[in-house]
Design a protein around this motif. Sequence first.
Motif, PDB file in Angstrom:
ATOM      1  N   GLU A   9       0.888  -0.952   0.279  1.00 17.72           N
ATOM      2  CA  GLU A   9      -0.181   0.117   0.151  1.00 17.72           C
ATOM      3  C   GLU A   9       0.735   1.128  -0.104  1.00 17.72           C
ATOM      4  O   GLU A   9       1.912   1.437   0.715  1.00 17.72           O
ATOM      5  N   VAL A  10      -0.094   2.150  -0.913  1.00 18.92           N
ATOM      6  CA  VAL A  10       1.730   3.635  -1.242  1.00 18.92           C
ATOM      7  C   VAL A  10       0.537   4.452  -1.064  1.00 18.92           C
ATOM      8  O   VAL A  10      -0.480   4.369  -1.346  1.00 18.92           O
ATOM      9  N   GLY A  11       1.909   5.466  -1.045  1.00 18.86           N
ATOM     10  CA  GLY A  11       0.885   6.840  -0.786  1.00 18.86           C
ATOM     11  C   GLY A  11       2.040   8.446  -1.403  1.00 18.86           C
ATOM     12  O   GLY A  11       2.856   7.660  -2.010  1.00 18.86           O
ATOM     13  N   ASP A  12       2.330   9.117  -0.724  1.00 18.39           N
ATOM     14  CA  ASP A  12       3.369  10.156  -1.466  1.00 18.39           C
ATOM     15  C   ASP A  12       4.156  10.925  -0.533  1.00 18.39           C
ATOM     16  O   ASP A  12       3.824  11.675   0.295  1.00 18.39           O
ATOM     17  N   ASP A  13       5.427  10.280  -0.268  1.00 21.35           N
ATOM     18  CA  ASP A  13       6.065  10.805   1.037  1.00 21.35           C
ATOM     19  C   ASP A  13       6.514  11.726   1.705  1.00 21.35           C
ATOM     20  O   ASP A  13       6.720  12.029   2.567  1.00 21.35           O
ATOM     21  N   VAL A  14       6.772  12.187   0.236  1.00 20.31           N
ATOM     22  CA  VAL A  14       7.098  13.760   0.110  1.00 20.31           C
ATOM     23  C   VAL A  14       5.870  14.800   0.415  1.00 20.31           C
ATOM     24  O   VAL A  14       6.173  15.542   1.085  1.00 20.31           O
ATOM     25  N   ASP A  16       1.893  13.651   2.392  1.00 21.64           N
ATOM     26  CA  ASP A  16       1.837  12.989   2.943  1.00 21.64           C
ATOM     27  C   ASP A  16       1.134  12.630   3.769  1.00 21.64           C
ATOM     28  O   ASP A  16       1.022  11.705   4.589  1.00 21.64           O
ATOM     29  N   GLY A  17       2.412  11.364   3.586  1.00 27.68           N
ATOM     30  CA  GLY A  17       2.975  10.249   3.978  1.00 27.68           C
ATOM     31  C   GLY A  17       2.417   8.812   2.958  1.00 27.68           C
ATOM     32  O   GLY A  17       1.774   9.362   2.326  1.00 27.68           O
ATOM     33  N   ASP A  18       3.428   8.084   3.000  1.00 31.94           N
ATOM     34  CA  ASP A  18       3.511   6.900   2.706  1.00 31.94           C
ATOM     35  C   ASP A  18       2.848   5.470   3.849  1.00 31.94           C
ATOM     36  O   ASP A  18       3.905   5.661   4.934  1.00 31.94           O
ATOM     37  N   PRO A  19       1.798   5.097   3.716  1.00 30.09           N
ATOM     38  CA  PRO A  19       1.861   4.095   5.337  1.00 30.09           C
ATOM     39  C   PRO A  19       2.040   2.945   5.137  1.00 30.09           C
ATOM     40  O   PRO A  19       2.710   2.612   6.549  1.00 30.09           O
ATOM     41  N   THR A  20       3.153   2.262   4.248  1.00 30.45           N
ATOM     42  CA  THR A  20       4.191   1.279   4.832  1.00 30.45           C
ATOM     43  C   THR A  20       5.650   2.241   4.877  1.00 30.45           C
ATOM     44  O   THR A  20       5.831   1.434   5.645  1.00 30.45           O
ATOM     45  N   MET A  21       5.910   2.665   4.230  1.00 31.35           N
ATOM     46  CA  MET A  21       7.114   3.419   5.213  1.00 31.35           C
ATOM     47  C   MET A  21       6.165   3.965   6.263  1.00 31.35           C
ATOM     48  O   MET A  21       7.873   3.639   7.004  1.00 31.35           O
ATOM     49  N   LEU A  38      13.178   7.811   9.982  1.00 36.50           N
ATOM     50  CA  LEU A  38      13.395   7.603   9.171  1.00 36.50           C
ATOM     51  C   LEU A  38      13.823   7.222   8.367  1.00 36.50           C
ATOM     52  O   LEU A  38      15.124   7.104   8.090  1.00 36.50           O
ATOM     53  N   TRP A  39      13.877   6.215   7.282  1.00 35.39           N
ATOM     54  CA  TRP A  39      14.076   5.674   6.186  1.00 35.39           C
ATOM     55  C   TRP A  39      14.796   6.320   5.146  1.00 35.39           C
ATOM     56  O   TRP A  39      14.649   8.052   5.027  1.00 35.39           O
ATOM     57  N   THR A  40      16.474   6.013   4.696  1.00 29.39           N
ATOM     58  CA  THR A  40      17.452   6.643   4.000  1.00 29.39           C
ATOM     59  C   THR A  40      17.488   5.958   3.087  1.00 29.39           C
ATOM     60  O   THR A  40      17.507   4.808   3.041  1.00 29.39           O
ATOM     61  N   PRO A  41      17.536   6.471   1.480  1.00 27.26           N
ATOM     62  CA  PRO A  41      18.167   5.588   0.506  1.00 27.26           C
ATOM     63  C   PRO A  41      19.578   4.962   0.620  1.00 27.26           C
ATOM     64  O   PRO A  41      19.461   3.471   0.325  1.00 27.26           O
ATOM     65  N   SER A  42      20.288   4.926   2.103  1.00 23.92           N
ATOM     66  CA  SER A  42      21.211   4.305   2.043  1.00 23.92           C
ATOM     67  C   SER A  42      21.998   4.333   3.667  1.00 23.92           C
ATOM     68  O   SER A  42      21.518   5.800   3.974  1.00 23.92           O
ATOM     69  N   GLY A  43      23.253   4.179   3.585  1.00 23.00           N
ATOM     70  CA  GLY A  43      23.563   3.934   5.192  1.00 23.00           C
ATOM     71  C   GLY A  43      24.541   4.579   5.718  1.00 23.00           C
ATOM     72  O   GLY A  43      24.308   5.820   6.471  1.00 23.00           O
ATOM     73  N   SER A  44      25.159   5.652   3.940  1.00 23.67           N
ATOM     74  CA  SER A  44      26.153   6.522   4.552  1.00 23.67           C
ATOM     75  C   SER A  44      24.835   7.733   4.448  1.00 23.67           C
ATOM     76  O   SER A  44      25.456   8.925   4.830  1.00 23.67           O
ATOM     77  N   VAL A 218      11.552  10.670  -1.391  1.00 19.70           N
ATOM     78  CA  VAL A 218      10.456   9.249  -1.999  1.00 19.70           C
ATOM     79  C   VAL A 218       9.148   9.965  -2.053  1.00 19.70           C
ATOM     80  O   VAL A 218       8.482  10.474  -1.053  1.00 19.70           O
ATOM     81  N   ARG A 219       8.649   9.274  -3.369  1.00 19.57           N
ATOM     82  CA  ARG A 219       7.077   8.775  -3.015  1.00 19.57           C
ATOM     83  C   ARG A 219       6.367   8.071  -2.988  1.00 19.57           C
ATOM     84  O   ARG A 219       6.353   7.763  -2.177  1.00 19.57           O
ATOM     85  N   GLN A 220       6.481   6.618  -3.851  1.00 18.89           N
ATOM     86  CA  GLN A 220       5.969   6.017  -3.227  1.00 18.89           C
ATOM     87  C   GLN A 220       6.665   5.240  -2.875  1.00 18.89           C
ATOM     88  O   GLN A 220       7.118   3.888  -3.378  1.00 18.89           O
ATOM     89  N   GLY A 221       7.179   5.637  -1.653  1.00 14.81           N
ATOM     90  CA  GLY A 221       8.530   4.951  -1.041  1.00 14.81           C
ATOM     91  C   GLY A 221       7.937   3.541  -0.676  1.00 14.81           C
ATOM     92  O   GLY A 221       8.873   2.561  -0.043  1.00 14.81           O
ATOM     93  N   GLY A 222       6.683   3.406   0.027  1.00 14.92           N
ATOM     94  CA  GLY A 222       6.270   1.912   0.620  1.00 14.92           C
ATOM     95  C   GLY A 222       6.794   0.911  -0.739  1.00 14.92           C
ATOM     96  O   GLY A 222       6.434  -0.606   0.571  1.00 14.92           O
ATOM     97  N   VAL A 223       6.790   0.921  -1.503  1.00 11.26           N
ATOM     98  CA  VAL A 223       7.115  -0.551  -2.280  1.00 11.26           C
ATOM     99  C   VAL A 223       8.996  -0.662  -1.985  1.00 11.26           C
ATOM    100  O   VAL A 223       9.261  -1.983  -2.058  1.00 11.26           O
ATOM    101  N   LEU A 224       9.517  -0.067  -1.240  1.00 11.41           N
ATOM    102  CA  LEU A 224      10.766  -0.027  -0.770  1.00 11.41           C
ATOM    103  C   LEU A 224      10.832  -0.056   0.723  1.00 11.41           C
ATOM    104  O   LEU A 224      11.493  -1.589   0.921  1.00 11.41           O
ATOM    105  N   ALA A 225       9.985   0.003   0.940  1.00  9.25           N
ATOM    106  CA  ALA A 225       9.931  -0.083   2.830  1.00  9.25           C
ATOM    107  C   ALA A 225       9.269  -1.559   2.599  1.00  9.25           C
ATOM    108  O   ALA A 225       9.705  -1.973   3.970  1.00  9.25           O
ATOM    109  N   ALA A 226       8.457  -2.126   2.202  1.00 15.61           N
ATOM    110  CA  ALA A 226       7.829  -3.084   2.077  1.00 15.61           C
ATOM    111  C   ALA A 226       8.916  -4.129   2.449  1.00 15.61           C
ATOM    112  O   ALA A 226       8.956  -5.141   3.016  1.00 15.61           O
TER     113      ALA A 226
END
Length: 334
Positions: A9-14, A16-21, A38-44, A218-226
């Motif tokens: 399930e996704v939303g716009d994380d930039v 109003d938020g993404d529920p899976t994120m 907070l999720w980030t694309p990388s540990g760095s 990220v926009r539909q970040g839930g795809v990655l958060a899943a």
Amino acid sequence: MRAAMAEAEVGDDVLDGDPTMRELEDRVAGILGASAALWTPSGSMGNLIALMSHLQRGDSFLAPRGAHVLDAELGTAAWLAGGMPQPLEHDAGPGKVSAGAVRLAASTAGPYYTLRTRLLCLENTHNAAGGTVTRPEEHATVAGAAKAAGLAVHLDGARLWHAAVRLGVPPGALTVGSDTVQVCLSKGLGAPVGSVVAGSVEFVEEARRLRKMLGGGVRQGGVLAAAGLVALDRIDRLAEDHARAATLAAGLRERGWRVQEPETNIVLVAVADLSGTLARFAESGVRASAMAGKVRLMTHADLTDADVGAALDRIGPLERAARQPAASARRAAR
């Protein structure tokens, strides 16, 4: 994991938020004993966000020598966070610093033009030291010394899961005294991308701004958060990687190689000819990398016991590797 990503399930994380994120961030915050995450694309990026929040330009920060923030993040601690790195020697064991060393290095007595030390960065497990583990009481003692000296504490816990599994403790037991913590969802857990940085609610509010500044919105970040949520269900299986690393290290020693006893899933091999040995491993079909002047081998979720055995057979005894350069030189001379 791919099915979970496809069905997320996704939303716009930039906006109003993404529920899976949000689910992933709340779950990680709870695991680490933090108020928010907070999720980030990388540990760095997660580490850099923490340093940017803790440091002002020209501030000094402390970290164990060989720490990832010092040697493996393209100097962004100085370049973008504006911090002056001060490496600390491993006076309390591989990858570890003592409370006394922190107290001594944290001293800022002096005229106005001397550096102001503001932050201590710790790393658990310490990658370049061979995945060495810091125990809860060790971390709490060093973090306590830093706080008493007026320093903030950031924990690079990219491989914190490995430490927790090795010690048989909850990950939150290893974060006590830390103001901020970064953990990785791909290091041994199998997510294709993503880390999480955690701390207070106020820190995460600022971290979201810094992430956007660094291009990490990220926009539909839930795809990655899943994928990250599935990864968190696999923490316990890291014990299999640790066991295979021990088997790999023992097999290499039997074949004459000088190997540090692994605490987690990193096997470091001391060799006389680093580039030549890496080339010899590659030619035999064993992928390895260089770390701290040694050959680094790692066990992970995609390997089996049979794979470890095959790697040992392909690597073979040290004598075979020692003979190869001479044979190659003779062929070149002909």
